[in-house]
Design a protein around this motif. Structure first.
Motif, PDB file in Angstrom:
ATOM      1  N   ASN A  71       0.586  -0.926   0.073  1.00  0.00           N
ATOM      2  CA  ASN A  71       0.408  -0.008  -0.124  1.00  0.00           C
ATOM      3  C   ASN A  71       0.702   1.322   0.143  1.00  0.00           C
ATOM      4  N   TRP A  72       2.008   0.711   0.755  1.00  0.00           N
ATOM      5  CA  TRP A  72       2.736   2.652   1.029  1.00  0.00           C
ATOM      6  C   TRP A  72       4.393   2.791  -0.748  1.00  0.00           C
ATOM      7  N   LEU A  73       4.566   1.516  -0.997  1.00  0.00           N
ATOM      8  CA  LEU A  73       4.950   2.242  -2.451  1.00  0.00           C
ATOM      9  C   LEU A  73       4.100   2.344  -3.455  1.00  0.00           C
ATOM     10  N   TYR A  74       3.059   1.010  -3.455  1.00  0.00           N
ATOM     11  CA  TYR A  74       2.123   1.162  -4.663  1.00  0.00           C
ATOM     12  C   TYR A  74       0.543   1.877  -4.809  1.00  0.00           C
ATOM     13  N   VAL A  75       0.111   1.992  -3.670  1.00  0.00           N
ATOM     14  CA  VAL A  75      -1.098   3.673  -3.110  1.00  0.00           C
ATOM     15  C   VAL A  75      -0.634   4.618  -2.850  1.00  0.00           C
ATOM     16  N   GLY A  77       2.911   5.946  -2.944  1.00  0.00           N
ATOM     17  CA  GLY A  77       3.578   5.945  -3.812  1.00  0.00           C
ATOM     18  C   GLY A  77       4.701   6.956  -2.370  1.00  0.00           C
ATOM     19  N   VAL A  78       4.692   6.497  -1.616  1.00  0.00           N
ATOM     20  CA  VAL A  78       6.082   7.190  -0.722  1.00  0.00           C
ATOM     21  C   VAL A  78       7.488   6.544  -0.968  1.00  0.00           C
ATOM     22  N   SER A  79       7.408   8.112  -1.062  1.00  0.00           N
ATOM     23  CA  SER A  79       9.613   7.374  -0.669  1.00  0.00           C
ATOM     24  C   SER A  79      10.633   7.510   0.051  1.00  0.00           C
ATOM     25  N   ASP A  80      10.379   7.260   1.285  1.00  0.00           N
ATOM     26  CA  ASP A  80      10.673   6.775   2.787  1.00  0.00           C
ATOM     27  C   ASP A  80       9.884   6.093   3.821  1.00  0.00           C
ATOM     28  N   PHE A  81      11.096   5.000   4.074  1.00  0.00           N
ATOM     29  CA  PHE A  81      10.765   4.665   5.341  1.00  0.00           C
ATOM     30  C   PHE A  81      10.249   4.917   6.216  1.00  0.00           C
ATOM     31  N   ASP A  82      10.178   6.484   6.728  1.00  0.00           N
ATOM     32  CA  ASP A  82       9.822   6.826   8.083  1.00  0.00           C
ATOM     33  C   ASP A  82       7.836   7.218   7.789  1.00  0.00           C
ATOM     34  N   GLN A  83       7.660   7.793   6.737  1.00  0.00           N
ATOM     35  CA  GLN A  83       6.656   7.762   6.001  1.00  0.00           C
ATOM     36  C   GLN A  83       5.715   6.993   6.283  1.00  0.00           C
ATOM     37  N   MET A  84       5.801   5.760   6.591  1.00  0.00           N
ATOM     38  CA  MET A  84       5.236   4.218   6.428  1.00  0.00           C
ATOM     39  C   MET A  84       4.987   4.124   7.681  1.00  0.00           C
ATOM     40  N   LEU A  85       3.710   5.010   8.817  1.00  0.00           N
ATOM     41  CA  LEU A  85       3.272   5.338   9.659  1.00  0.00           C
ATOM     42  C   LEU A  85       3.151   4.092  10.585  1.00  0.00           C
ATOM     43  N   ASN A  86       2.732   3.089  10.304  1.00  0.00           N
ATOM     44  CA  ASN A  86       2.237   2.148  10.535  1.00  0.00           C
ATOM     45  C   ASN A  86       2.857   0.613  10.592  1.00  0.00           C
ATOM     46  N   ILE A  87       4.137   0.789  10.508  1.00  0.00           N
ATOM     47  CA  ILE A  87       5.093   0.257  10.448  1.00  0.00           C
ATOM     48  C   ILE A  87       5.698   0.322  11.366  1.00  0.00           C
ATOM     49  N   ALA A  88       6.142  -0.051  12.926  1.00  0.00           N
ATOM     50  CA  ALA A  88       6.894   0.392  14.096  1.00  0.00           C
ATOM     51  C   ALA A  88       8.363   1.112  13.452  1.00  0.00           C
ATOM     52  N   LYS A  89       8.929   1.252  14.502  1.00  0.00           N
ATOM     53  CA  LYS A  89      10.016   2.949  14.260  1.00  0.00           C
ATOM     54  C   LYS A  89      11.720   1.316  14.075  1.00  0.00           C
TER      55      LYS A  89
END
Ligand code: SAH
Ligand code: SF4
Length: 416
Positions: A71-75, A77-89
């Motif tokens: 979802n982050w990659l293709y829906v 289109g984020v380009s930074d892992f830190d934008q993936m808010l539902n994934i723990a740090k």
């Protein structure tokens, strides 16, 4: 001169040779100081699963994480892992150690007076960061009811169609699935297609409420069927209903006629097919589209007749570039209609787009109209493709990367 042959399915690396003196660059000997990371862009679900398993994630978590990443990659289109808010740090940090979401650098973005946009993207292979980067052209053609992205599959081409600018540039390398999909992601980002994005104010885009990129054509640089696996994987990513979600009816692969792969790509992807026909007699097609010597017109049309799912609702597009005094006679038009009899077909007459040093002229408008009349009377509608983006040198067949020039610079840098 740059030489290197495309081995189907295998990325080809560049071998650079000087004009007078043959200098072979031993790329294996170049020190790889930068850390090798894999690009996550372009991974399909199985590859994401394997990547997470390698990080040691418990089996029961993997499925959920794959769908979040997808979802982050293709829906989104984020380009930074830190934008993936539902994934723990903690997990984000582990992902960052092993993978990148790097996008290509935008070397240039040009907007034509008719709204056509051309980007020059620079890709560095994250697994081989010391390899010279490659430059790739991608073109966006907006219309009222659609926005078509013309995507490249290779840097250069092994084929040497005499009317095509890309054909004057030898193959540098195949693009990876990630690099092919990145062209779509970059265009969507620049055109404000991702959630929360904003449309550019310059240039025309389809009417409000529509996505900017609605169609993809594999008609940029390169022969897509000579980069089979990567092109296939990229097209499957583009058409995934939970990801980029472009309909297979809106993705078209154009080939010069790699006959053995035509049925296979249809079966494995279900995308639309376009054939660069350009001549109706083998003698002339051998000259214009030299791959014809290997797979002549008869074999090519047989593969089209057998294309999976071909029907009046799923027609094959035949592209025909109009070259003055070469292939544009009324006899040629009649033969074209005769040849295509029985194949559910659309015909696209493409006015030849000249480029510096090209040996052809575009047929006169009057001749194109006469040719089109024959084709129209036979039942094929509105066949002439209006050239777009000519002022920014973005029209069909004009794409040629800056890579040859860069190669010299990179060669010098690597040698010093
Ligand atoms: N290699 C593939 C796809 C890339 S070329 C193929 O050959 O089909 C995309 C289309 O542009 C092809 O139909 C090609 O024949 C056409 N083309 C190439 N050079 C052109 C030119 N100078 N003017 C008009 N069309 C051109
Ligand atoms: Fe390659 Fe297509 Fe150009 Fe022919 S027309 S040289 S196959 S890109």
């Amino acid at each position: 001169m740059i030489s290197g042959r495309a081995v189907q399915g295998e990325p080809t690396r560049a071998f650079v040779a000087g004009d007078e003196m043959s200098v072979t660059l031993d790329l294996a000997a170049v020190k790889t100081a930068a850390p090798k990371k894999q690009s996550m862009i372009g991974m399909n679900r199985d590859e994401l699963k394997a990547a997470l398993a390698e990080l040691g994630l418990p089996e029961k978590q993997i499925r959920m994480r794959v769908s979040q990443l997808w979802n982050w990659l293709y829906v989104n289109g984020v380009s930074d892992f830190d934008q993936m808010l539902n994934i723990a740090k903690g997990l984000r940090e582990r992902l960052k150690d092993k993978f990148t979401l790097n996008r290509p650098e935008i070397v240039s973005e040009q907007v034509s007076s008719d709204g056509t946009r051309k980007w020059l993207f620079r890709f560095t292979d994250p697994e081989q960061p010391n390899m010279p980067p490659v430059d790739v052209e991608t073109v966006y053609i907006p219309e009222e009811d659609r926005g078509t992205l013309c995507v490249s599959s290779q840097v250069g081409c092994t084929l040497t169609c005499t009317f095509c600018h890309t054909g004057t540039q030898k193959l540098v390398r195949n693009l990876t699935a990630g690099e092919i999909v990145s062209q779509v992601l970059m265009a969507r980002e620049r055109l404000g297609d991702f959630p929360g994005g904003t449309r550019p104010t310059d240039g025309v885009v389809p009417k409000e409420g529509m996505r900017a990129v609605t169609n993809v054509v594999m008609m940029g640089m390169g022969e897509p069927l000579y980069n089979y696996d990567h092109v296939k994987n990229a097209m499957l990513l583009m058409s995934d209903g939970d990801g980029i979600s472009l309909s297979k009816r809106r993705i078209t692969l154009s080939t010069s006629g790699v006959v053995p792969q035509i049925g296979k790509i249809g079966e494995e992807t279900g995308v639309m097919l376009a054939i660069s026909l350009h001549a109706v007699r083998d003698e002339l097609r051998d000259e214009l589209v030299p791959i014809n010597k290997k797979w002549p017109i008869k074999d090519l049309l047989e593969a089209c007749r057998n294309y999976p799912g071909v029907s009046n609702a799923k027609r094959i597009t035949f592209e025909y570039v109009m070259l003055k005094g070469v292939n544009d006679s009324i006899a040629d038009a009649k033969e074209l209609v005769r040849l295509l009899d029985g194949i559910p077909a659309k015909i696209n007459l493409i006015p030849f787009n000249p480029w510096p040093g090209s040996q052809y002229e575009c047929s006169s408008w009057a001749q194109i109209e006469k040719f089109a009349d024959v084709v129209n009377i036979a039942g094929y509608a509105s066949p002439v493709r209006t050239p777009r983006g000519r002022d920014i040198f973005a029209a069909c067949g004009q794409l040629k990367s800056e890579t040859e020039r860069l190669k010299k610079k990179d060669r010098d840098a690597l040698a010093s």
